[in-house]
Enzyme design. Structure first.
Site, PDB file in Angstrom:
ATOM      1  N   CYS A 123      -4.352   4.239  -6.892  1.00 28.07           N
ATOM      2  CA  CYS A 123      -3.062   4.376  -7.936  1.00 28.07           C
ATOM      3  C   CYS A 123      -1.899   3.575  -7.514  1.00 28.07           C
ATOM      4  O   CYS A 123      -1.184   4.057  -6.363  1.00 28.07           O
ATOM      5  CB  CYS A 123      -2.867   6.007  -7.906  1.00 28.07           C
ATOM      6  SG  CYS A 123      -1.298   6.343  -8.803  1.00 28.07           S
TER       7      CYS A 123
ATOM      8  N   CYS B  58       1.385   5.743  -7.427  1.00 24.21           N
ATOM      9  CA  CYS B  58       1.750   6.353  -6.353  1.00 24.21           C
ATOM     10  C   CYS B  58       1.901   5.760  -4.791  1.00 24.21           C
ATOM     11  O   CYS B  58       2.796   6.260  -4.314  1.00 24.21           O
ATOM     12  CB  CYS B  58       0.223   7.288  -6.057  1.00 24.21           C
ATOM     13  SG  CYS B  58      -0.392   7.873  -7.712  1.00 24.21           S
ATOM     14  N   ASP B  59       1.103   4.636  -4.724  1.00 20.46           N
ATOM     15  CA  ASP B  59       1.301   4.228  -3.447  1.00 20.46           C
ATOM     16  C   ASP B  59       1.700   2.948  -3.278  1.00 20.46           C
ATOM     17  O   ASP B  59       1.684   2.072  -2.217  1.00 20.46           O
ATOM     18  CB  ASP B  59      -0.276   4.104  -2.824  1.00 20.46           C
ATOM     19  CG  ASP B  59      -0.955   5.323  -2.752  1.00 20.46           C
ATOM     20  OD1 ASP B  59      -0.241   6.487  -2.520  1.00 20.46           O
ATOM     21  OD2 ASP B  59      -2.225   5.520  -3.107  1.00 20.46           O
TER      22      ASP B  59
END
Ligand code: NAP
Length: 324
Positions: free
Chosen positions: A145, A148-149
């Protein structure tokens, strides 16, 4: 035909008319339609509620939003709409599902919920490459993701594996954060929508490595490269990167119902009609039963259909019970 084995009805439990499992566009829309149709419905939303749209940035293909809307914001609004209409939402994971008993049972830790109708809307999760080194470096440079990261890879070089919309969307997203983005794709043509492809091709720092597969993720404590094999020449090369985003599609989240309900060869819930399943009273909506369209709007549409089908089923059940 799939064999249904009935067990005796269980003891104390919280009873509802419809239990919806999953809180992406399919689950929340099912909730909205179920309560508007007069049913007492709950949604088991999961700890990570909101589904895959929680992991996306801008959504520009959901009708009603002339300007792009952030995925998490869209889900927040769907949820607020469902709650305003009276859907009860449990923000925990379903830990067990029994579809072989009547009423159907759904366990959330030590609480048991029962209902005459269940809508399965657990969606799908990121597919893995299946490499031992992928397991070793999960969370240490391997991610599923970018939203997200991505920030962990500011100013570094990263690889994105895949050639679909997710891979290309993540490549564009990462091109604003990382120094260089290498898209490693197993063919020489992308599957992603043309508009996304054009955007990606126009970015100077996105480079494409065609006809290639990742055979190993390299590193010590953290990722420092990938070993790539060219599928045409069989030549293996090493690419130095600090992060690898695996964007190679999804697998349906059926583990809690496997063995109880019919699945397709690809592992999705097998549908009979629009949202019916091999078990009467159990309906499915969204990505758990769809390997073709997989869009927020199609998931929402199938959630609406599943709720309408469940309401009709409950009416039939009431009529049958009144006749007995
Ligand atoms: P996808 O469309 O299934 O694409 C998966 C990609 O990964 C394909 O390019 C595939 O290669 C490759 N792949 C699959 N297995 C692989 C493996 N074992 N090793 C290497 N490569 C592999 O999945 P997705 O990109 O996650 O998209 C899923 C759905 O969500 C699609 O319907 C998409 O349109 C939608 N989506 C839409 C948006 C948007 O509209 N903004 C954004 C994201 C996703 P091949 O091409 O060779 O098969």
């Amino acid at each position: 035909m799939f064999k249904i084995e009935l067990k005796p009805e269980s003891g104390s439990a919280e009873k509802h008319e419809i239990i919806i499992i999953g809180s992406g566009p399919a689950g929340l829309t099912a909730g909205i339609y179920a309560v508007r149709g007069g049913a007492d419905a709950i949604i088991i939303a999961g700890y990570a509620s909101g589904g895959q749209l929680m992991l996306t940035t801008e959504v520009e293909n959901y009708p009603g939003f002339p300007e792009p809307i952030l995925g998490p914001e869209l889900m927040k609004r769907m949820r607020a709409q469902a709650e305003r209409l009276g859907v009860k939402i449990i923000d925990k994971d379903a830990t067990g599902i029994n579809l072989l008993t009547r009423p159907f049972e759904v366990n959330v830790e030590d609480i048991k919920y029962v209902a005459d109708a269940v809508i399965l809307a657990m969606g799908a999760s990121a597919r893995e490459l299946g490499l031992p080194s992928e397991q070793k470096f999960k969370g240490k440079g391997v991610s599923y993701c970018a939203v997200c990261d991505g920030m962990f890879f500011k100013g570094t070089d990263v690889a994105i594996v895949g050639g679909g919309d997710t891979a290309v969307e993540d490549a564009i997203y990462m091109s604003n954060i990382a120094r260089n983005v290498y898209v490693i794709h197993r063919r020489d043509k992308l599957r992603a929508q043309a508009v996304m492809q054009r955007r990606a091709f126009s970015r100077q720092n996105i480079k494409f490595i065609w006809n290639s597969e990742v055979v190993e993720i390299l590193g010590d404590k953290k990722v420092n490269g990938v070993k790539i094999r060219n599928k045409l020449t069989n030549e293996e090369t090493t690419l130095n990167v600090d992060g690898v985003f695996v964007d190679i599609g999804h697998v349906p989240n059926t583990s809690l119902v496997k063995g109880q309900i019919e699945l397709t060869d690809a592992g999705y819930i097998k549908l009979y009609g629009e949202t019916g399943t091999s078990i009467r009273g159990v309906f499915a909506a969204g990505d758990i039963a769809d390997h073709v369209y997989r869009q927020a709007v199609t998931a929402a549409g199938s959630g609406a259909k599943a709720a309408l089908d469940a309401l009709r089923y409950l009416d039939e059940l009431k009529e049958q019970r009144n006749e007995q």
